[in-house]
Design a protein around this motif. Structure first.
Motif, PDB file in Angstrom:
ATOM      1  N   HIS A 193      16.396  49.633  97.827  1.00 14.12           N
ATOM      2  CA  HIS A 193      16.835  49.618  99.867  1.00 14.12           C
ATOM      3  C   HIS A 193      15.855  49.786 100.484  1.00 14.12           C
ATOM      4  O   HIS A 193      15.134  51.045 100.387  1.00 14.12           O
ATOM      5  N   THR A 226      18.904  46.141  88.379  1.00 12.49           N
ATOM      6  CA  THR A 226      20.253  45.751  89.536  1.00 12.49           C
ATOM      7  C   THR A 226      20.254  46.132  90.585  1.00 12.49           C
ATOM      8  O   THR A 226      19.325  47.783  90.810  1.00 12.49           O
ATOM      9  N   ASP A 227      21.035  46.191  91.313  1.00 10.17           N
ATOM     10  CA  ASP A 227      20.580  46.337  92.640  1.00 10.17           C
ATOM     11  C   ASP A 227      21.039  48.745  92.188  1.00 10.17           C
ATOM     12  O   ASP A 227      22.057  49.029  91.358  1.00 10.17           O
ATOM     13  N   THR A 233      25.320  44.821  90.865  1.00  5.60           N
ATOM     14  CA  THR A 233      24.644  44.288  91.526  1.00  5.60           C
ATOM     15  C   THR A 233      23.250  43.462  91.089  1.00  5.60           C
ATOM     16  O   THR A 233      22.340  44.092  90.774  1.00  5.60           O
ATOM     17  N   ASP A 235      19.931  42.252  90.578  1.00  8.00           N
ATOM     18  CA  ASP A 235      18.946  41.701  91.414  1.00  8.00           C
ATOM     19  C   ASP A 235      18.178  40.473  90.529  1.00  8.00           C
ATOM     20  O   ASP A 235      18.400  39.763  91.048  1.00  8.00           O
ATOM     21  N   ASN A 257      18.162  40.033  98.977  1.00  9.72           N
ATOM     22  CA  ASN A 257      18.480  41.320  99.970  1.00  9.72           C
ATOM     23  C   ASN A 257      17.846  42.305 100.011  1.00  9.72           C
ATOM     24  O   ASN A 257      17.961  43.194 100.359  1.00  9.72           O
ATOM     25  N   ASN A 259      15.105  43.399  98.308  1.00 11.02           N
ATOM     26  CA  ASN A 259      15.028  44.120  97.190  1.00 11.02           C
ATOM     27  C   ASN A 259      14.079  42.481  96.236  1.00 11.02           C
ATOM     28  O   ASN A 259      13.752  43.359  95.553  1.00 11.02           O
TER      29      ASN A 259
END
Ligand SMILES: *Cc1c(COP(=O)(O)O)cnc(C)c1O
Length: 365
Positions: A193, A226-227, A233, A235, A257, A259
């Motif tokens: 993030h 993934t996040d 989640t 990516d 998002n 990312n």
């Protein structure tokens, strides 16, 4: 289009037979055309010295900021030679806009979008004989920007160079489109993030190489990131966006998002799927959802997409703890039909109803 003035220094042309031999089986990213574009930017003078010159090494001071602090961004698009002799590119203004978004994030200068598009035109026109005409062949174009001032202090770019190089490319998959196995990276990330995940910058790729090695050690061709906050989640892959297909025809794809990269292939496929009446959900998509969906039969296909490979069917997701496997159901039907439609638009076999193509060289009379 505003016409900027480019100086042209022609290369000594390669004999046609030699060029044709290279174009017969160009591979990906190995050979380059005879020219390149270079445009210089300084804080005082803005963009200037636009040139088309022979392809070759560029002089660089060892203190150039790009070598120390990674101020580099890039784009990727393709020029296609069509049956009628015309040469086109696909949505180049979208690449121009995205380069500028990446530039803002990395404190590099923005370039006028029409200058970017003209630079692509100048290079493709100079090297038009290098656009291959074989099945699934294209001229891959790589615009990029670096901060090249000689200064070891850390600061926003004061001097930059924008370049375009071109590389004839064959089918990404030799021997037909095959489903790939992808590796779920659980310890290493490419973006977090507030980081540079949404910028197309070399640094993100550097961060993806160790996980890519881990994937290879586990028999996989690509990595799924993934996040970092949820580790569930989805990516995207190292250089491709991801879609899942539900049995009811709905497409699921991670929303932008911050990312992940805003892929032009992703955006185009969302449009084509909606045109066919599919619903497309852009939202948080999780590995757990994928796993449960394959187990109960509600998720039937998965694919990755990007300019280089267009659409890559995914056959398997592997991790240290579990495997999700489509078995012999991959590649999926919708995956392959969207692939056929998009490449059909690009090569002229299908109507360009969204006006995505930019004609660089007109059809032969
Ligand atoms: C370039 C890229 C993509 C694909 O973008 P396209 O515009 O479809 O080529 C996806 N993810 C990452 C990280 C990329 O760098």
């Amino acid at each position: 289009m505003t016409a900027y003035s480019f100086t042209h220094t022609p290369a000594t042309p390669m004999p046609a037979e030699q060029r044709e031999a290279l174009l017969a089986d160009p591979g990906f990213g190995d050979i380059f055309t005879e020219h390149m574009v270079s445009i210089t930017w300084t804080r005082e003078a803005g963009w200037h010295d636009a040139e088309v010159l022979p392809y070759g090494p560029i002089p660089m001071d060892p203190a150039s900021s790009v070598l120390h602090y990674g101020q580099e961004i890039f784009e990727g698009l393709k020029a296609y030679r069509r049956a009628d002799g015309s040469i086109v590119t696909f949505r180049p203004e979208a690449n121009a806009r995205r380069l500028n978004q990446s530039a803002t994030r990395l404190a590099l200068p923005e370039i006028p979008e029409d200058l970017f598009v003209q630079a692509v035109h100048e290079l493709v026109t100079a090297d038009r004989d290098w656009v291959p005409s074989g099945f699934d062949q294209s001229l891959y174009l790589r615009p990029f920007m670096i901060a090249d001032e000689s200064f070891l202090g850390v600061r926003a770019a004061q001097r930059a160079r924008f370049m375009v190089i071109a590389s004839p490319a064959g089918p990404y998959f030799s021997g037909g489109v095959k489903p790939v196995s992808i590796w779920l990276s659980q310890t290493l990330a490419r973006a977090g993030h507030g980081g540079t995940g949404a910028a197309k910058c070399g640094g993100n790729y550097a961060a993806s190489l160790a996980p890519q090695n881990e994937a290879a050690e586990n028999g996989c061709q690509q990595v799924l990131f993934t996040d970092t906050a949820t580790e569930d989640t989805i990516d995207e892959l190292g250089g491709m966006n991801m879609f899942l297909v539900r049995a009811d025809g709905t497409l699921l794809t991670p929303k932008l998002n911050g990312n992940i990269l805003d892929g032009i292939t992703r955006r185009s496929l969302i449009q084509l799927a909606k045109d066919r009446g599919h619903s497309v959900e852009e939202r948080a998509v999780t590995v757990s959802e994928w796993r449960a969906g394959v187990a109960d039969g509600s998720i039937i296909e998965a694919f990755a997409c990007g300019t280089a490979a267009v659409i890559t069917p995914i056959g398997q997701l592997k991790s240290t703890d579990f495997t999700i496997d489509f078995g012999d159901k991959a590649p999926g039907e919708l995956t392959m039909s969207l692939r056929e439609e998009l490449t059909g638009i690009q090569t002229g076999a299908r109507e360009d109803r969204h006006n995505w193509l930019d004609v660089i060289v007109a059809a032969e009379a």
